[in-house]
Design a protein around this motif. Structure first.
Motif, mmCIF file in Angstrom:
data_model
loop_
_atom_site.group_PDB
_atom_site.id
_atom_site.type_symbol
_atom_site.label_atom_id
_atom_site.label_comp_id
_atom_site.label_asym_id
_atom_site.label_seq_id
_atom_site.Cartn_x
_atom_site.Cartn_y
_atom_site.Cartn_z
ATOM 1 N N CYS B 136 0.567 -1.283 0.136
ATOM 2 C CA CYS B 136 -0.110 0.064 -0.062
ATOM 3 C C CYS B 136 0.826 1.344 -0.042
ATOM 4 O O CYS B 136 1.905 1.238 0.396
ATOM 5 N N SER B 137 0.166 2.442 -0.260
ATOM 6 C CA SER B 137 0.824 3.800 -0.035
ATOM 7 C C SER B 137 0.423 4.124 1.366
ATOM 8 O O SER B 137 -0.666 3.954 1.859
ATOM 9 N N LEU B 138 1.192 4.611 2.052
ATOM 10 C CA LEU B 138 1.006 4.867 3.230
ATOM 11 C C LEU B 138 0.814 6.462 3.536
ATOM 12 O O LEU B 138 1.312 7.194 2.587
ATOM 13 N N SER B 139 -0.350 6.803 4.284
ATOM 14 C CA SER B 139 -0.483 8.331 4.525
ATOM 15 C C SER B 139 0.293 8.594 5.701
ATOM 16 O O SER B 139 0.231 8.287 6.830
ATOM 17 N N PHE B 163 -11.734 7.134 9.108
ATOM 18 C CA PHE B 163 -12.810 7.002 8.312
ATOM 19 C C PHE B 163 -12.422 7.378 6.798
ATOM 20 O O PHE B 163 -12.262 6.659 6.075
ATOM 21 N N ASP B 164 -12.073 8.759 6.812
ATOM 22 C CA ASP B 164 -11.427 9.113 5.225
ATOM 23 C C ASP B 164 -10.062 9.145 4.993
ATOM 24 O O ASP B 164 -9.636 9.541 3.969
ATOM 25 N N VAL B 165 -9.097 9.041 6.184
ATOM 26 C CA VAL B 165 -7.668 9.289 6.001
ATOM 27 C C VAL B 165 -7.088 7.998 6.612
ATOM 28 O O VAL B 165 -6.681 8.338 7.654
ATOM 29 N N PRO B 166 -7.359 6.828 6.020
ATOM 30 C CA PRO B 166 -6.592 5.670 6.710
ATOM 31 C C PRO B 166 -5.291 5.723 6.476
ATOM 32 O O PRO B 166 -4.618 6.409 5.875
ATOM 33 N N ILE B 167 -4.493 4.950 7.427
ATOM 34 C CA ILE B 167 -3.143 4.996 7.281
ATOM 35 C C ILE B 167 -2.505 4.282 6.048
ATOM 36 O O ILE B 167 -1.552 4.577 5.593
ATOM 37 N N ALA B 168 -3.187 3.568 5.524
ATOM 38 C CA ALA B 168 -2.524 2.758 4.323
ATOM 39 C C ALA B 168 -3.604 2.616 3.231
ATOM 40 O O ALA B 168 -4.888 2.381 3.545
ATOM 41 N N GLY B 189 -6.641 -6.376 -5.575
ATOM 42 C CA GLY B 189 -6.660 -5.065 -4.865
ATOM 43 C C GLY B 189 -6.919 -4.822 -3.610
ATOM 44 O O GLY B 189 -7.776 -5.413 -2.946
ATOM 45 N N ILE B 190 -6.184 -3.956 -2.889
ATOM 46 C CA ILE B 190 -6.507 -3.721 -1.417
ATOM 47 C C ILE B 190 -6.853 -2.256 -1.306
ATOM 48 O O ILE B 190 -5.977 -1.427 -1.730
ATOM 49 N N THR B 191 -8.320 -2.148 -1.095
ATOM 50 C CA THR B 191 -8.379 -0.556 -1.198
ATOM 51 C C THR B 191 -8.060 0.289 0.054
ATOM 52 O O THR B 191 -7.277 1.162 -0.353
ATOM 53 N N ARG B 192 -7.791 -0.255 1.278
ATOM 54 C CA ARG B 192 -7.482 0.418 2.507
ATOM 55 C C ARG B 192 -7.159 -0.542 3.662
ATOM 56 O O ARG B 192 -7.509 -1.650 3.751
ATOM 57 N N VAL B 193 -6.319 -0.040 4.509
ATOM 58 C CA VAL B 193 -5.805 -0.734 5.830
ATOM 59 C C VAL B 193 -6.102 0.554 6.815
ATOM 60 O O VAL B 193 -5.364 1.663 6.533
ATOM 61 N N HIS B 194 -6.753 0.176 7.812
ATOM 62 C CA HIS B 194 -6.954 1.432 8.836
ATOM 63 C C HIS B 194 -6.858 0.797 10.250
ATOM 64 O O HIS B 194 -7.222 -0.500 10.553
ATOM 65 N N MET B 195 -6.658 1.719 11.259
ATOM 66 C CA MET B 195 -6.500 1.126 12.812
ATOM 67 C C MET B 195 -8.147 1.580 13.390
ATOM 68 O O MET B 195 -8.552 2.785 12.988
#
Lengths: 149, 551
Positions: B136-139, B163-168, B189-195
């Motif tokens: 993933c790209s990390l935020s 919610f709208d700004v996940p970590i990855a 594909g992986i859309t997102r990863v969040h805590m």
């Protein structure tokens, strides 16, 4: 799915204050060592190109229901007016042109404040449990629940 | 039985393949034609009668293929991974599964007034780790939000999530579909990863009009992984889930145990006529406790939805959550979603931004272990077959053990065979994991070398393996102690052969009059006399000479 849910939820809620800006730009935080990827960031944007004074009145009964607060009709009216005042006051911000400003995630400047992963037992757990009226020695007793909300 | 003496130690590929084939749920189309016993059509009918230890076979497997000619299933999976940190996400309460109810609590996770959350650095570490592992790209800047709803297992009345700004976000995962389901590579594909934090546990008592809540789990850190709707079948979904489990175990961020609830998967599935661009109505399936259940639930749901389409009742498919009923092997309505829930997300005011520096991310990236996909490709490059590759790379401890053994110079194929057959069988019988065995990788390498240079025979090797696994010790030591060195002196072997022949005149006569199968008898006798130490190849050669000599 989460992205679509986001758009659906935000469009379902009263559209007064929140504008969704779906943009594609290389985030300023990515550097050359991270492969550039096109990504869509959904950022809250308080700049608006619609008439700033047209803000929907708050739906106080719905708000009260979602917050599980019961209000009498006269309270609803009273509350409605006060909430309206606050919203209008904040609404003044919409007159500021921030189209050239990148949306900030949060207001403060510094992040951090992280905790070490070291377990600590809270000493006074007994008084926490004792203060729960429906605690039955082991579990919290609650009315029988079937589904989430 | 004596023919086993002539067999070198190889995995019984044939056995492995046919057992895999007999488990196949898909139609015989996918079965490799290497199977020599029966035709493929015979296979599919004999499949129906095989005794089953696992869930009932999907009787509609042919039906499913028919359906998939007309419809495409579009599947996305949401995975919740419970992190194996020592503390909860936002307070220092111990995070340990199985504690006495409501003992791991404090004002923060109980949501008592005035308590404030403080994020654990470990959660960020694990989040970055998993995000990188999923490409993933990390935020570098992300935040927490409140997801608000009322439920008895949610003390604060909101869940702290992202919610709208996940970590990855924006990653992918590569998997290998098991051979018995067609094989091949897939990328999802992986859309997102969040805590986020977990809620407590709700227990429903059978009697009574009340339920019970245990808040030990409230506040336990979770990472939620949302996939792109790239998955197209139950088989693919099961493999995606398995790969998620493999990855989190490889990384050490979670034990990935579905039974414990450390890994939970919810499936979102819709179907659409092939060629149609728009998605169909999406249905969510919950209560999946195993990857096989996930696969069966998806197959059932595809069939259910297709049936409605075919009957012109596609509008009967509504956006809803269904539960998988393991007993009845079907999905059942939980409730109809009346629009989407209004969670009134807003940024969590009690928590600052999560800021990552490039150096921090780079250092974590540098410390990532070799991930399952990389291991599989490396093992393939070493010349191992895909079946071996999938087995060895499945469990990180087994892979590490294997890497150590070949690191000591052992032959790759032999090492793989030992691990996959005898050692795997031992682990299964004794219910141990590879980390429990007393046989060190060094000694396994020794064993392989000793057999290779013919110090001991393969059969002897198998015998001492068992003892080495259970009690440890060294190969050399055991060879000396039990006097196991293979007899390779032709003169000695000939002596033994002659003795056996002279003691068994009747069998000799029978052999010479045509019962050549009795060669096995003689072999057995010589082996017994030599305590299994005679070199099988030499024995065979000399025996045949002697048996056929006086013709």
């Amino acid at each position: 799915m989460a992205t679509r849910a986001l758009l659906a939820v935000l469009s379902a809620s009263p559209p007064r204050m929140i504008r969704i800006k779906v943009s594609t730009f290389p985030s300023s935080s990515s550097s050359s060592s991270i492969k550039f990827q096109r990504h869509i960031t959904i950022a809250r944007c308080f700049s608006s190109d619609t008439n700033p004074s047209v803000l929907q009145p708050p739906d106080v009964s719905r708000l009260a229901e979602t917050a599980r607060i019961s209000l009498t009709p006269s309270e609803i009216e009273e509350c409605g007016a006060k909430i309206r005042q606050v919203i209008d006051w904040f609404g003044q911000l919409q007159q500021v042109d921030v189209s050239s400003v990148e949306p900030a995630i949060r207001a403060e400047m510094e992040g951090g404040n992280l905790r070490e992963d070291a377990p600590e037992t809270f000493e006074n757990r007994e008084s926490i449990r004792a203060s729960i009226p429906s605690f039955d020695e082991v579990y919290l007793k609650v009315p029988k629940v079937l589904n989430k909300e | 039985m004596s023919t086993t003496l002539f067999r070198t130690i190889q995995p019984n590929h044939f056995t492995l393949l046919t057992t895999a084939l007999l488990r196949t749920r898909r139609t015989s189309r996918h079965i490799s034609v290497r199977c020599q016993t029966s035709t493929t059509t015979q296979q599919s009918s004999s499949q129906q009668q095989q005794p089953r230890t696992s869930a009932p076979k999907n009787h509609g497997s042919n039906k499913l293929d028919e359906i998939l000619k007309d419809y495409e299933a579009v599947i996305g999976i949401e995975t919740h991974v419970q992190l194996s940190t020592s503390t909860k996400a936002f307070c220092s309460c111990p995070n340990s599964y199985g504690s006495h109810p409501n003992t791991s609590i404090c004002p923060v996770c109980m949501g008592l007034p005035g308590a404030l959350p403080v994020l654990s650095s470990k959660v960020v570490d694990f989040g970055v780790r998993l995000g990188l592992a999923l490409n993933c790209s990390l935020s570098l800047k992300s935040k927490f939000d409140r997801k608000q709803y009322f439920y008895p297992d949610l003390p604060k009345g909101y869940q702290i999530s992202q919610f709208d700004v996940p970590i990855a976000s924006g990653g992918y995962v590569d998997v290998d579909i098991p051979l018995e389901f067609g094989g091949g590579h897939r990328r999802f594909g992986i859309t997102r990863v969040h805590m986020e934090e977990d809620a407590g546990k709700l227990l429903h008592s059978d009697a009574g009009d009340y339920s019970q809540v245990d808040l030990n789990r409230a506040g336990v850190p979770l990472l939620e992984i949302v996939s792109e709707p790239d998955i197209r079948s139950g088989v693919e979904a099961a493999e995606y889930g398995s790969e998620m489990q493999r990855i989190v175990r490889y990384l050490g961020v979670s034990n990935g145990n579905m039974q414990e609830g450390s890994l939970r998967c919810d499936v979102n599935i819709s179907i659409r006529p092939i060629g149609q661009a728009e998605f169909g109505t999406k249905v969510e399936i919950k209560n999946l406790n195993a990857f096989s259940a996930m696969s069966r639930a998806i197959d059932y749901e595809i069939t259910r939805q297709a049936l409605l389409y075919n009957q012109g009742q596609a509008d009967q498919i509504v956006t809803e959550t269904r539960l998988w009923d393991e007993g009845a092997q079907k999905t059942v309505t939980m409730r109809k979603k009346e629009g989407l829930a209004d969670y009134r997300y807003f940024p969590e005011p009690d928590l600052p931004e999560v800021i990552l520096t490039q150096e921090y991310v780079d250092s974590i990236r540098a410390s990532l272990p070799e991930l399952p996909e990389a291991k599989r490709r490396r093992y393939e490059a070493m010349g191992l077959g895909i079946q071996d590759v999938l087995f060895l790379a499945n469990d990180v401890s087994v892979a590490e053990y294997f890497d150590e053994v070949i690191g000591k110079g052992a032959d790759v194929k032999s090492a793989a065979n030992w691990l996959m057959s005898d050692i795997a069988a031992y682990l299964k019988n004794e219910e141990l994991s590879i980390s429990d065995v007393k046989l060190t990788p060094q000694e396994l390498a020794e064993l392989i070398a000793a057999i290779k240079d013919e110090t001991i025979s393969g059969k002897i090797g198998k015998q001492i393996l068992f003892e080495l696994l259970a009690k440890g010790g060294t190969v050399q030591g055991m060879i000396k102690e039990k006097d196991l060195v293979q007899i390779t002196d032709p003169v000695e072997i000939e002596k033994m052969i002659m003795k056996v022949i002279s003691e068994s005149p009747k069998q000799l006569e029978q052999y010479r009059s045509g019962k050549t199968k009795l060669q096995g008898f003689f072999t057995g006798q010589v082996m017994k006399m030599s305590k299994g130490k005679a070199n099988p190849a030499l024995l065979n050669k000399i025996l045949l000479e002697k048996l056929n000599a006086k013709d």
